[in-house]
Design a protein around this motif. Structure first.
Motif, mmCIF file in Angstrom:
data_model
loop_
_atom_site.group_PDB
_atom_site.id
_atom_site.type_symbol
_atom_site.label_atom_id
_atom_site.label_comp_id
_atom_site.label_asym_id
_atom_site.label_seq_id
_atom_site.Cartn_x
_atom_site.Cartn_y
_atom_site.Cartn_z
ATOM 1 N N THR A 1 28.066 181.024 -2.806
ATOM 2 C CA THR A 1 29.435 180.555 -2.583
ATOM 3 C C THR A 1 30.436 181.693 -2.697
ATOM 4 O O THR A 1 31.376 181.800 -1.896
ATOM 5 C CB THR A 1 29.783 179.452 -3.600
ATOM 6 N N GLU A 2 30.229 182.583 -3.677
ATOM 7 C CA GLU A 2 31.188 183.679 -3.855
ATOM 8 C C GLU A 2 31.199 184.623 -2.657
ATOM 9 O O GLU A 2 32.233 185.230 -2.331
ATOM 10 C CB GLU A 2 30.890 184.455 -5.142
ATOM 11 N N ASP A 3 30.061 184.748 -1.954
ATOM 12 C CA ASP A 3 30.017 185.602 -0.767
ATOM 13 C C ASP A 3 30.793 184.978 0.392
ATOM 14 O O ASP A 3 31.462 185.675 1.158
ATOM 15 C CB ASP A 3 28.566 185.848 -0.345
ATOM 16 N N VAL A 4 30.679 183.652 0.530
ATOM 17 C CA VAL A 4 31.431 182.955 1.576
ATOM 18 C C VAL A 4 32.928 183.086 1.319
ATOM 19 O O VAL A 4 33.710 183.417 2.229
ATOM 20 C CB VAL A 4 31.018 181.473 1.644
ATOM 21 N N ILE A 5 33.336 182.836 0.086
ATOM 22 C CA ILE A 5 34.761 182.930 -0.261
ATOM 23 C C ILE A 5 35.274 184.346 -0.040
ATOM 24 O O ILE A 5 36.367 184.559 0.503
ATOM 25 C CB ILE A 5 34.988 182.510 -1.729
ATOM 26 N N ALA A 6 34.490 185.336 -0.437
ATOM 27 C CA ALA A 6 34.910 186.729 -0.272
ATOM 28 C C ALA A 6 35.072 187.086 1.203
ATOM 29 O O ALA A 6 35.998 187.821 1.577
ATOM 30 C CB ALA A 6 33.890 187.663 -0.928
ATOM 31 N N SER A 7 34.201 186.563 2.050
ATOM 32 C CA SER A 7 34.291 186.843 3.478
ATOM 33 C C SER A 7 35.565 186.246 4.076
ATOM 34 O O SER A 7 36.235 186.880 4.901
ATOM 35 C CB SER A 7 33.062 186.284 4.194
ATOM 36 N N VAL A 8 35.897 185.020 3.663
ATOM 37 C CA VAL A 8 37.133 184.395 4.158
ATOM 38 C C VAL A 8 38.345 185.143 3.624
ATOM 39 O O VAL A 8 39.302 185.423 4.358
ATOM 40 C CB VAL A 8 37.189 182.906 3.760
ATOM 41 N N ARG A 9 38.308 185.505 2.366
ATOM 42 C CA ARG A 9 39.440 186.215 1.763
ATOM 43 C C ARG A 9 39.674 187.565 2.446
ATOM 44 O O ARG A 9 40.823 188.005 2.596
ATOM 45 C CB ARG A 9 39.197 186.407 0.259
ATOM 46 N N ALA A 10 38.612 188.207 2.888
ATOM 47 C CA ALA A 10 38.748 189.503 3.560
ATOM 48 C C ALA A 10 39.504 189.396 4.875
ATOM 49 O O ALA A 10 40.023 190.393 5.377
ATOM 50 C CB ALA A 10 37.364 190.108 3.798
ATOM 51 N N ARG B 1 46.358 182.125 -0.207
ATOM 52 C CA ARG B 1 45.279 181.987 -1.176
ATOM 53 C C ARG B 1 44.028 181.431 -0.505
ATOM 54 O O ARG B 1 44.111 180.599 0.404
ATOM 55 C CB ARG B 1 45.698 181.031 -2.298
ATOM 56 N N ILE B 2 42.882 181.871 -0.992
ATOM 57 C CA ILE B 2 41.601 181.323 -0.574
ATOM 58 C C ILE B 2 40.897 180.802 -1.815
ATOM 59 O O ILE B 2 40.621 181.554 -2.750
ATOM 60 C CB ILE B 2 40.715 182.384 0.119
ATOM 61 N N VAL B 3 40.643 179.513 -1.837
ATOM 62 C CA VAL B 3 39.932 178.901 -2.946
ATOM 63 C C VAL B 3 38.845 178.001 -2.363
ATOM 64 O O VAL B 3 38.838 177.726 -1.159
ATOM 65 C CB VAL B 3 40.870 178.092 -3.870
ATOM 66 N N GLY B 4 37.939 177.564 -3.190
ATOM 67 C CA GLY B 4 36.872 176.720 -2.682
ATOM 68 C C GLY B 4 36.241 175.902 -3.772
ATOM 69 O O GLY B 4 36.451 176.145 -4.970
ATOM 70 N N GLY B 5 35.470 174.920 -3.337
ATOM 71 C CA GLY B 5 34.789 174.089 -4.305
ATOM 72 C C GLY B 5 33.802 173.159 -3.640
ATOM 73 O O GLY B 5 33.793 173.009 -2.414
ATOM 74 N N PRO B 6 32.953 172.524 -4.451
ATOM 75 C CA PRO B 6 31.890 171.674 -3.912
ATOM 76 C C PRO B 6 32.348 170.243 -3.678
ATOM 77 O O PRO B 6 33.405 169.820 -4.147
ATOM 78 C CB PRO B 6 30.839 171.734 -5.023
ATOM 79 N N GLY B 7 31.516 169.516 -2.984
ATOM 80 C CA GLY B 7 31.760 168.094 -2.795
ATOM 81 C C GLY B 7 30.637 167.469 -1.999
ATOM 82 O O GLY B 7 30.322 167.939 -0.910
ATOM 83 N N ASP B 8 30.027 166.419 -2.555
ATOM 84 C CA ASP B 8 28.981 165.679 -1.854
ATOM 85 C C ASP B 8 29.648 164.518 -1.125
ATOM 86 O O ASP B 8 29.937 163.473 -1.718
ATOM 87 C CB ASP B 8 27.940 165.164 -2.853
ATOM 88 N N LEU B 9 29.886 164.698 0.161
ATOM 89 C CA LEU B 9 30.660 163.720 0.910
ATOM 90 C C LEU B 9 29.880 162.468 1.274
ATOM 91 O O LEU B 9 30.418 161.567 1.928
ATOM 92 C CB LEU B 9 31.246 164.383 2.158
ATOM 93 N N SER B 10 28.616 162.370 0.856
ATOM 94 C CA SER B 10 27.905 161.107 0.976
ATOM 95 C C SER B 10 28.378 160.102 -0.072
ATOM 96 O O SER B 10 28.145 158.894 0.050
ATOM 97 C CB SER B 10 26.389 161.313 0.842
ATOM 98 N N ASP B 11 29.070 160.592 -1.094
ATOM 99 C CA ASP B 11 29.680 159.751 -2.126
ATOM 100 C C ASP B 11 30.986 159.190 -1.576
ATOM 101 O O ASP B 11 31.879 159.957 -1.199
ATOM 102 C CB ASP B 11 29.944 160.602 -3.370
ATOM 103 N N PRO B 12 31.149 157.873 -1.496
ATOM 104 C CA PRO B 12 32.375 157.323 -0.893
ATOM 105 C C PRO B 12 33.653 157.676 -1.638
ATOM 106 O O PRO B 12 34.747 157.599 -1.064
ATOM 107 C CB PRO B 12 32.130 155.806 -0.902
#
Length: 281
Positions: A69-78, A86-97
């Motif tokens: 995840t930190e590599d993905v965020i770093a790539s977007v931030r670059a 700002r570039i921030v991120g986080g998880p989420g299981d969208l199968s949960d209603p």
């Protein structure tokens, strides 16, 4: 109604950072080879602050695996075009209603209390089959992730926008479909095709519903995109069906989606747009 005048000359000059000051949520950005990551980078390059959603367990279970995840965020931030964004991120299981509402609230709060752009890029891979092999569990799994979660995200986003202090322009929703209604369709992925087709079908209804909130709603069909899932003869056979002789790359649909998020696309809503590079079905 009075006719609008022609734009002033200064209004015709394109801002190099057309999304400066805007905020965006991009779902399904767990991999640097994916469309979600490319969209997040484009929005960031245009000046937006971006919340990058991921669900690493999904990609970990797939043959291609997940990135850190930190590599993905770093790539977007670059790719940031505005140093103040700002570039921030986080998880989420969208199968949960309950997850869509939480994600909209979390992203809005992380980006300063206002969310302008929603790009619902996530989807369930696998767990699918032909008409003869699909079952109720496959259909339910794709419904939960590919369709229900998207509609609940749009619902939560619309409520978020309605709660802002005043009628705020620049609201954007972009959903993703897969060309399931073109030529031969997707007979080997019935559950996926069904649910993605539902998003294409609901696009006009959502755009009409949200027009009074100054929110545009469009859906993009990116066509075959090289996200590292095909190799060998299959890869070459698909490439040969493009006039250019190459697959679509993640940044191809990302450029379209980023443009739809700008003020230049303010008059485009309710559309299902094919971005396939002339692909021959």
């Amino acid at each position: 109604m009075p006719r609008l005048p022609h734009p002033a000359p200064e209004d015709l000059r394109r801002d190099p950072l057309p999304l400066r000051g805007r905020t965006a949520l991009v779902t399904g950005a767990s991999r640097r080879a994916g469309i979600g990551h490319a969209v997040a980078r484009r929005l960031a390059a245009y000046g937006a602050s971006v919340y990058v959603h991921h669900h690493v367990p999904h990609d970990t279970a797939m043959p291609w695996g997940a990135d850190r995840t930190e590599d993905v965020i770093a790539s977007v931030r670059a790719a940031l075009g505005d140093p103040a964004a700002r570039i921030v991120g986080g998880p989420g299981d969208l199968s949960d209603p309950a997850a869509p509402d939480r994600l909209i609230a979390t992203a809005g709060s992380a980006l300063g209390g206002r969310l302008d752009i929603l790009v619902a890029n996530h989807a369930l891979s696998g767990s699918d089959g032909t008409l003869d092999t699909i079952d109720a569990a496959m259909l339910d799994a794709h419904w939960a992730v590919d369709t229900r979660s998207v509609l609940l995200l749009v619902q939560a986003y619309a409520r978020h926008r309605a709660a802002l202090p005043s009628r705020t322009t620049g609201g954007r929703v972009v959903m993703m479909t897969s060309g399931q209604d073109i030529a031969g369709g997707m007979p080997g992925e019935i559950a996926y095709a069904l649910q993605k087709g539902a998003l294409a079908s609901i696009t006009r209804s959502l755009s009409t519903t949200l027009a009074q909130q100054a929110i545009t709603v469009n859906t993009v069909n990116p066509g075959p995109v090289d996200t590292d899932y095909a190799t060998g003869e299959t890869y070459e056979a698909v490439a040969a069906r493009f006039p250019s002789g190459r697959w679509g790359m993640p940044d191809d649909p990302a450029r379209l989606i980023a443009w739809l998020a700008t003020d230049e696309a303010d008059w485009i809503t309710g559309q299902v747009i094919d971005s396939e590079g002339g692909f021959r079905h």
